[in-house]
Scaffold this active site. Structure first.
Site, PDB file in Angstrom:
ATOM      1  N   GLY A 162       0.909   3.455   6.864  1.00  0.00           N
ATOM      2  CA  GLY A 162       1.957   4.286   6.381  1.00  0.00           C
ATOM      3  C   GLY A 162       2.600   4.120   7.166  1.00  0.00           C
ATOM      4  CB  ALA A 163       6.718   3.674   7.038  1.00  0.00           C
ATOM      5  NE  ARG A 214      -0.304  -2.958   9.307  1.00  0.00           N
ATOM      6  CZ  ARG A 214       0.049  -2.121   7.946  1.00  0.00           C
ATOM      7  NH1 ARG A 214      -0.395  -1.175   8.218  1.00  0.00           N
ATOM      8  NH2 ARG A 214       0.203  -3.153   7.025  1.00  0.00           N
ATOM      9  CG  ASP A 261       6.453  -0.206   5.031  1.00  0.00           C
ATOM     10  OD1 ASP A 261       6.192  -0.158   3.997  1.00  0.00           O
ATOM     11  OD2 ASP A 261       5.414   0.730   5.571  1.00  0.00           O
ATOM     12  CG  ASN A 321       7.117   0.346   0.202  1.00  0.00           C
ATOM     13  OD1 ASN A 321       6.541   0.816   1.162  1.00  0.00           O
ATOM     14  ND2 ASN A 321       6.854   0.236  -1.510  1.00  0.00           N
ATOM     15  CE  LYS A 322       1.085  -2.649   1.640  1.00  0.00           C
ATOM     16  NZ  LYS A 322       0.645  -3.566   2.780  1.00  0.00           N
TER      17      LYS A 322
END
Ligand code: MRU
Length: 341
Positions: A47-48, A89, A235, A244-245
């Site tokens: 999670g960012a 990441r 993100d 995002n995801k």
């Protein structure tokens, strides 16, 4: 209890091991950069905003483990540790933001003890601010929700994705705290199921009504009129897109098609407004995340797999971006956003 924190007694970074949820809630400790990088890569911490805190604490960890007594050498070591952490990441901008913020603060020190003290102070400040700003963000977002609304969300943008409270789930928590009756539809979020494993668990802990669906059901539930708004985290937010995801973009297209507001909840640290979508690297993850589920093989072992962890939603699909400094609405002009950040 915070998702990620610093243990002053033994100078370690402690965090909830999110790979074990919802079956087990367990804190783990990282006492070197290697174990922190492993925890980030395997999504024990994820999670960012939580990654922003992990990046900051990572520099504090590197400083506390180093015994060099030259300022220049220590700063070089910290920079190298920061580069290693950042490489784990690439998409969530908060990870690099947390590392760089703490490295910048270190330059104000006069000696090596001062560096060790300042980096820890700054990392703790990132964590403390995250909790406070999520509350402010939540209050701004909660004002957009009506009593009785059902919100669809994707992945986990809750307290597990932050230090506490959450961004998208923070908005929902704040609305509930204000006395609004809010229900949530949580998308499962294949392949690692952050929606099913973490969002559903978090909301049930707080007794907020939640219904789990597979990602491919979002169009169906919107067509049935079951969704009042979509709220997701982010993100990275560039001038032209929200990262995002994986799966978020598809929900945004469905929301546009069905006239459902599509809102993004993210702190200012997630903005990377000097950049455009095509300048951002989307993390590609191991094919085994699709070939196996909970240790069980679910696809041919030698099948070719494409597994991007994130996607980009173009700004034209976004109805509002909720931050701690207020709510931005289209056309998301560069100067206007810069002024408010
Ligand atoms: O791969 P993950 O689990 O780190 O991805 C997380 C997300 O995509 C979240 O939606 C995003 O980081 C926002 S969290 C407030």
């Amino acid at each position: 209890m915070r998702t990620i924190d610093w243990n002053d007694e033994n100078e370690t970074l402690i965090m909830v091991d999110q790979t074990l949820l919802p079956i087990d809630y367990r804190m783990i400790a990282c006492d070197n950069i290697g174990s922190l990088c492993e925890a980030i890569q395997s999504l024990r911490v994820r999670g960012a905003p939580a990654l922003g805190a992990a990046g900051g604490f990572g520099i504090a960890l590197a400083a506390s483990r180093s015994s060099v007594d030259s300022m220049e050498t220590l700063l070089d070591e910290l920079k190298a540790a920061g580069d290693t952490i950042k490489s784990t990441r690439p998409t969530a901008v908060n990870l690099a933001w947390g590392v760089d913020r703490v490295l910048d603060a270190a330059r104000d020190a006069y000696d090596t003890d001062g560096i060790r003290k300042i980096v820890l102070q700054e990392a703790k400040a990132i964590a403390d601010e995250d909790v406070e700003l999520n509350k402010r963000l939540g209050a701004h977002g909660a004002a957009l929700l009506n009593d009785g609304d059902t919100v669809l969300t994707h992945c986990n943008a809750g307290r597990m994705a932050c230090v506490d409270w959450g961004t998208a789930l923070g908005v929902i928590r704040s609305a509930v705290e204000m006395g609004k009756d809010i229900s949530v539809i949580a998308c499962e979020t294949r392949p690692l199921n952050q929606g099913g494993r973490i969002t559903a668990w978090e909301l049930m802990q707080d007794k907020i009504p939640v219904t789990l669906i597979t990602d491919s059901m979002s169009g169906h539930v919107m067509r049935q009129g079951l969704v009042d708004s979509v709220i997701v985290g982010a993100d990275r937010i560039t001038q032209d897109a929200v990262f995002n995801k994986i799966g978020t973009y598809t929900h945004s297209v469905m929301a546009k098609e069905h006239g459902v507001p599509f809102c993004v909840a993210a702190p200012v640290s997630t903005f990377d407004f000097e950049r455009m979508e095509d300048e951002v690297e989307i993390e590609l993850r191991e094919g085994d995340e699709l070939r196996f589920m909970a240790g069980k093989q679910i696809a041919p072992l030698d099948v070719q797999v494409y597994n991007p962890a994130f996607d980009a939603t173009p700004m034209e699909n976004v109805t509002a971006i909720i931050t701690e400094n207020g709510v931005f609405t289209p056309p998301f002009l560069l100067d206007e956003v810069r002024f408010l950040l």
